[in-house]
Design a protein around this motif. Structure first.
Motif, mmCIF file in Angstrom:
data_model
loop_
_atom_site.group_PDB
_atom_site.id
_atom_site.type_symbol
_atom_site.label_atom_id
_atom_site.label_comp_id
_atom_site.label_asym_id
_atom_site.label_seq_id
_atom_site.Cartn_x
_atom_site.Cartn_y
_atom_site.Cartn_z
ATOM 1 N N LEU A 149 29.130 -2.642 -8.615
ATOM 2 C CA LEU A 149 29.718 -2.145 -9.682
ATOM 3 C C LEU A 149 30.278 -3.376 -10.761
ATOM 4 C CD1 LEU A 149 32.142 0.381 -7.791
ATOM 5 C CD2 LEU A 149 30.247 1.001 -9.412
ATOM 6 N N PHE A 150 30.667 -4.280 -10.122
ATOM 7 C CA PHE A 150 31.090 -5.343 -11.226
ATOM 8 C C PHE A 150 30.041 -5.854 -11.780
ATOM 9 C CE2 PHE A 150 32.855 -9.258 -12.872
ATOM 10 C CZ PHE A 150 34.267 -8.774 -12.853
ATOM 11 N N LEU A 151 28.693 -6.211 -11.514
ATOM 12 C CA LEU A 151 27.604 -6.559 -11.884
ATOM 13 C C LEU A 151 27.095 -5.806 -13.305
ATOM 14 C CD1 LEU A 151 25.459 -8.023 -9.146
ATOM 15 C CD2 LEU A 151 26.066 -9.270 -11.283
ATOM 16 N N GLU A 152 27.211 -4.597 -12.864
ATOM 17 C CA GLU A 152 26.548 -3.660 -13.793
ATOM 18 C C GLU A 152 27.755 -3.590 -15.052
ATOM 19 O OE1 GLU A 152 23.804 -0.475 -11.519
ATOM 20 O OE2 GLU A 152 25.777 0.011 -12.312
ATOM 21 N N GLU A 153 28.974 -3.475 -14.657
ATOM 22 C CA GLU A 153 29.941 -3.532 -15.766
ATOM 23 C C GLU A 153 30.059 -4.751 -16.683
ATOM 24 O OE1 GLU A 153 31.047 -0.817 -17.031
ATOM 25 O OE2 GLU A 153 29.805 0.175 -15.494
ATOM 26 N N ALA A 154 29.820 -5.853 -15.730
ATOM 27 C CA ALA A 154 29.746 -7.352 -16.702
ATOM 28 C C ALA A 154 28.813 -7.344 -17.846
ATOM 29 C CB ALA A 154 29.407 -8.412 -15.678
ATOM 30 N N VAL A 155 27.625 -6.683 -17.537
ATOM 31 C CA VAL A 155 26.521 -6.648 -18.654
ATOM 32 C C VAL A 155 27.087 -5.750 -19.569
ATOM 33 C CG1 VAL A 155 24.286 -5.445 -19.074
ATOM 34 C CG2 VAL A 155 24.597 -6.713 -16.835
ATOM 35 N N HIS A 156 27.714 -4.607 -19.250
ATOM 36 C CA HIS A 156 28.447 -3.727 -20.469
ATOM 37 C C HIS A 156 29.239 -4.402 -21.145
ATOM 38 C CE1 HIS A 156 26.719 0.175 -18.182
ATOM 39 N NE2 HIS A 156 25.760 -0.252 -19.166
ATOM 40 N N ALA A 157 30.332 -5.147 -20.420
ATOM 41 C CA ALA A 157 31.163 -5.813 -21.139
ATOM 42 C C ALA A 157 30.622 -6.879 -22.161
ATOM 43 C CB ALA A 157 32.085 -6.588 -20.065
ATOM 44 N N LEU A 158 29.708 -7.530 -21.702
ATOM 45 C CA LEU A 158 29.129 -8.597 -22.459
ATOM 46 C C LEU A 158 28.171 -7.908 -23.907
ATOM 47 C CD1 LEU A 158 27.974 -11.271 -20.061
ATOM 48 C CD2 LEU A 158 29.529 -11.606 -21.874
ATOM 49 N N GLU A 159 27.590 -6.803 -23.480
ATOM 50 C CA GLU A 159 27.157 -6.167 -24.607
ATOM 51 C C GLU A 159 28.273 -5.630 -25.790
ATOM 52 O OE1 GLU A 159 23.228 -3.884 -22.876
ATOM 53 O OE2 GLU A 159 25.064 -3.035 -22.534
ATOM 54 N N ASP A 160 29.317 -5.139 -25.278
ATOM 55 C CA ASP A 160 30.303 -4.832 -26.207
ATOM 56 C C ASP A 160 30.934 -5.826 -26.673
ATOM 57 O OD1 ASP A 160 32.215 -2.466 -27.004
ATOM 58 O OD2 ASP A 160 34.000 -3.979 -26.111
ATOM 59 N N ALA A 161 30.928 -6.987 -26.392
ATOM 60 C CA ALA A 161 31.183 -8.240 -27.061
ATOM 61 C C ALA A 161 30.070 -8.779 -28.094
ATOM 62 C CB ALA A 161 31.592 -9.302 -25.987
ATOM 63 N N GLY A 162 28.695 -7.872 -27.873
ATOM 64 C CA GLY A 162 27.970 -8.454 -28.744
ATOM 65 C C GLY A 162 27.265 -9.930 -28.125
ATOM 66 N N TRP A 163 27.695 -10.360 -26.915
ATOM 67 C CA TRP A 163 27.254 -11.614 -26.312
ATOM 68 C C TRP A 163 26.160 -11.566 -25.116
ATOM 69 C CZ3 TRP A 163 27.708 -16.765 -27.567
ATOM 70 C CH2 TRP A 163 28.541 -17.006 -28.574
ATOM 71 N N ALA A 164 25.635 -10.358 -24.934
ATOM 72 C CA ALA A 164 24.974 -10.345 -23.902
ATOM 73 C C ALA A 164 23.401 -11.167 -23.974
ATOM 74 C CB ALA A 164 24.423 -8.678 -23.444
ATOM 75 N N GLY A 165 23.143 -11.122 -25.261
ATOM 76 C CA GLY A 165 21.759 -11.792 -25.384
ATOM 77 C C GLY A 165 22.030 -13.306 -25.688
#
Length: 874
Positions: A99-115
């Protein structure tokens, strides 16, 4: 009294991203919508539902069973392929980690930093509850025990996140029980202020197992017997357990504003302490400890305490905890000299007590409240408990949805999380007012809109979600959307990128059903004969093109224009696998690939075109000989070296692989082809045309988009005309599969028998049977190795050339394969050699090599081996 901190401005930390999955809410947007309703999102369960979930009747019919669940959806599912985790490993992994791994991706996406986060100084500070899932799994096979023990450890959580997302900052496991989430936030903030990392993820996860089964109120003195959690209410009779995960992404405010990050709120101050022994018992709370942590956080924040108009309290709904918390809040305000109105709320009334993740649910609620200027209602609160003692303090429990009171102060809120054992945490967050001034919406400047996914289904779902979002995104700048997609999403294997000058145009392109492109080697074609004069839209952004255009000679101009374009591609991050060219363009390709000095290549190109001109005009062929001789002298004085890219010669109809020794004769043959006026073949249809891309800025962006589709890691900032900001866009749609290795009803396994008190043993999950070893002399080693992979990795689709690492393999999995091979064949292969082998075919070769060595050793050491006339195969 007003507490101020002169360093407050420098210590301000921005909350730039958030993600959560909570009871009744799969994301932050749904969570906020639920809070606006002010309802209870704990799920009631009936007998038929409990039976369907495998809960024994003697449990749910027992006195004291409460048929209420604070579960989250999809805990059995996980998109293991997105993270490159083998299915068998995902089956055994703690669902909290998944659960935490998937939501970590979404958190970084929300921050505009996943890439942009991969490889960066991004810290991870997080905690989880105990691994109840691991206790229900069958014992691992021999050779897998150490791997399972490591996988089961809660402390693996931040390490997994750092590994799978390639985050290079501190990676710290935190556990202070119910205050874990806010303690993680405090430590993350301190790490940012100390300069240990540039960005930090902070959060916590807790998963109650068995889930969706309700609970026995009699198992704990603090559990509500009626399934309702009533914070600070006269009828409060206990808490309700729940599950969930919450994560925030933090960054220094100054950095966030400089780079156009979206700021949800500002983290002004944090504090953590412990009650020590100043309490009735180890598990009892302390007024002094809770009061002091509030005072410390407010002092650290440096804000006027009167600005704090809301406190998201711990609020467990217990007769012991709630009065102590209210007394601590009252005393803190008395010492601060504040009696202005301040609302109190507790989100546990809506979603239950999330244990280690409780503080994260409260923090995200408070961030949303200060951002939106709205205070949600506290569910189930009807009448203040008689012992509250908050009269005259300004404190009141908020029981309805209300706008944030305008008291002339910036909106600020406090958040508390109080752990069993005495660790208290408090956070002060505040509203961030965006700088005034209109943001542009759309203009004539085109932008690149990239989309990628791990699977075709996820790609098309994401593409459709984005098309819908852009259609509805009135007033949003296309540059902001493009920047968010470019920097804010993790690039995956399946890609498409579109160039558009407006959001309606981008939305229309995204609705196209065209299949994504699979990332792979990039081929670029060069034809100096088709060189165009770059327009101002391009030369203004790439000054080297203007310099090249100043050359009077046409060949020099075309060569240097192409060279400048290739250099700009390299600066963008494009690594060309194959450069395809004809005639004079082949010298340019060789120069860019490092095989020829640029000036030598330029002279060769000029002479090559001079030869072509003589032949074309029917001139004296002796002039050709002069040019060819001069070219040969130049090349022998400056011999070619090995190219860094493959060179496809259309003049000669051959390809020189990267790293291959190049001779002078190769380039002389290219020059000789000019005398013959031609050359076989044409550039492959999938090769990107460099010179064609120089017609305009839009054409250049189309080339860049194509390079990204083939796998280039672009420096997107070089393609942006000006500053752009992060905006909200749909996140990655994970496509999970079921990873649940418990085959008995999980309700039956976790609870003691009512008669004996003994816990039933879990029924072992089916373990793939070892592949039978063929009779001696007929063993198909490759087949046995492939069957071993299937068992250990949990993947059915294994071929002789399958890639171990692409299927989620790593050293701990390799150790299991080593143990299996030793058991099957009696050979010892090192883990290092096995990892180097990478495929079943290569691993089988190692086994055969060991078998041959063993046979040789046996023959040489057998009795009377010196007199033996027998033979053996080497």
């Amino acid at each position: 009294m007003s507490v101020q901190n002169s360093n407050a401005a420098n210590a301000a930390i921005a909350v730039i991203g958030m993600a959560c999955r909570l009871p009744g809410a799969r994301d932050v947007g749904r969570y906020w919508s639920n809070l606006m309703e002010g309802s209870d999102f704990l799920a009631p369960l009936d007998a038929s539902a409990l039976r369907a979930k495998g809960v024994p009747r003697d449990r749910y019919a027992r006195e004291g069973h409460v048929a209420v669940s604070g579960a989250v959806d999809g805990v059995e599912d996980f998109d293991s392929s997105f993270f490159g985790i083998a299915p068998a490993e995902a089956d055994a992994m703690d669902p909290q980690h998944r659960l935490f791994l998937e939501e970590a991706v979404h958190a970084l996406e929300d921050a505009g930093w996943a890439g942009r986060a991969a490889g960066g100084r991004v810290g991870v500070f997080c905690g989880s509850g105990e691994n109840r899932y691991g206790r229900l799994l069958p014992a691992p096979e021999e050779g897998a025990g150490s791997h399972r023990r490591m996988s089961d450890a809660p402390a693996m959580l931040p390490l997994r996140v750092s590994y799978h997302l390639d985050l290079r900052g501190p990676s710290v496991f935190v556990n202070t029980l119910c205050s874990t989430g806010l303690t993680a936030v405090h430590l993350a903030r301190q790490s940012l202020l100390a300069g240990d990392c540039d960005i930090a993820l902070a959060g916590a996860v807790s998963l109650q197992l068995p889930h969706e089964h309700g609970y026995l109120a009699g198992e704990s003195a603090v559990l509500s017997p009626d399934g309702a959690l009533r914070p600070f209410d006269s009828a409060a009779n206990g808490t309700v357990p729940g599950s969930g995960v919450g994560i925030v992404v933090l960054r220094p405010l100054a950095d966030a504003l400089r780079d156009g990050d979206r700021v949800h709120a500002v983290l002004h101050g944090t504090a953590v302490n412990n009650d020590g022994s100043d309490r009735q018992s180890f598990a009892a709370p302390s007024v002094a400890g809770q009061r002091d942590v509030i005072l410390a956080a407010v002092a650290d924040a440096g804000v006027d305490p009167r600005a704090i108009g809301y406190v998201e309290a711990h609020g467990t709904g217990t007769p012991l905890g709630d009065p102590v918390e209210l007394a601590a809040l009252r005393e803190a305000r008395e010492r601060l000299g504040v009696d202005t109105p301040c609302a109190i709320g507790a989100v546990k009334s809506s979603i239950g007590h999330l244990d280690t993740a409780a503080g994260m649910a409260g923090l995200i609620k408070a961030v949303l409240s200060v951002r939106e200027g709205v205070i949600p209602a506290t569910a189930h609160h009807r009448e203040l408990l008689p012992s509250a003692g908050i009269e005259g303090s300004g404190l009141y429990v908020n029981t309805r949805l209300r706008a944030w009171p305008d008291n002339g102060q910036p909106r600020c809120a406090g958040v508390s999380a109080l752990g069993v054992g005495g660790t208290n945490a408090h956070v002060v967050v505040g509203h961030h007012a965006a700088a005034p001034g209109p943001r542009p919406t759309d203009g004539a400047t085109p932008e690149v809109f990239p989309v990628s996914a791990r699977s075709a289904d996820a790609f098309h779902e994401l593409r459709g979600n984005l098309a819908d979002a852009l259609t509805a995104a009135g007033g949003t700048a296309s540059a902001d959307v493009a920047r968010t997609l470019q920097d804010g999403r993790m690039p995956r294997e399946l890609r498409r990128a579109w160039v558009a000058a407006s959001l309606p145009e981008a939305a229309a392109l995204l609705k196209d059903e065209a299949a994504p492109v699979t990332a792979g080697p990039l081929e670029v074609s060069l034809d100096l004969g088709s060189a165009v004069r770059p327009g101002p839209s391009l030369t203004d952004r790439i000054p080297a093109l203007s310099t090249a255009q100043a050359r009077p000679d046409a060949t020099e101009r075309a060569f240097l224009t192409g060279y400048a374009a290739l250099e700009e591609l390299a600066a963008l991050g494009v690594r060309v696998a194959t450069l395809t060219a004809r005639g004079a363009g082949e010298y340019l390709a060789a120069a860019h690939a490092g095989a020829l000095d640029r000036e030598v290549a330029l002279r060769c190109a000029v002479r090559h075109e001079a030869v072509r001109a003589v032949v074309r005009d029917g001139g004296d062929l002796s002039a050709c000989e002069t040019h060819l001789a001069a070219m040969e002298d130049d090349l022998r004085a400056h011999p070619p070296t090995r190219p860094e890219s493959a060179l496809r010669s259309l003049s000669l109809g051959e390809t020189v692989p990267a790293g291959t020794e190049l001779s002078v004769d190769h380039f002389l043959d290219v020059a000789q082809s000019a005398v013959m006026d031609g050359g076989p073949g044409a550039a492959p249809s999938d090769a990107a045309d460099l010179m064609e891309a120089l017609a305009s800025w839009q054409d250049w962006l189309e080339l860049a988009a194509r390079c990204w589709e083939r796998g280039a890691d672009l420096d997107w900032g070089r393609l942006r005309a000006g500053s752009a900001h992060v905006v909200a866009l749909p996140g990655y749609p994970f496509h999970p599969r079921r990873h649940w290795a418990i085959t008995i009803p999980d309700g039956a396994a976790a609870h003691p028998d009512p008669a004996t008190g003994a816990k039933p043993e879990p029924e072992p999950a089916p373990v793939p049977a070892p592949a039978p070893v063929p009779a001696e002399g007929s063993q198909d080693v490759v087949a046995v190795v492939m069957d071993t992979w299937r068992s250990v990795l949990g993947e059915d689709d294994i071929a002789p050339d399958s890639d171990f690492f692409a299927l989620g393999g790593h050293s701990l999995v390799a150790a299991q394969i080593v143990a299996r091979l030793r058991e099957r064949f009696g050979v010892s292969v090192s883990v290092g050699d096995l990892l180097d082998a990478e495929t079943p075919e290569a691993m089988a070769a190692l086994v055969r090599e060991q078998q041959t060595s063993a046979a040789l050793y046996s023959a040489l050491t057998a009795p009377h081996s010196a007199d033996s006339t027998g033979s053996f195969e080497l």
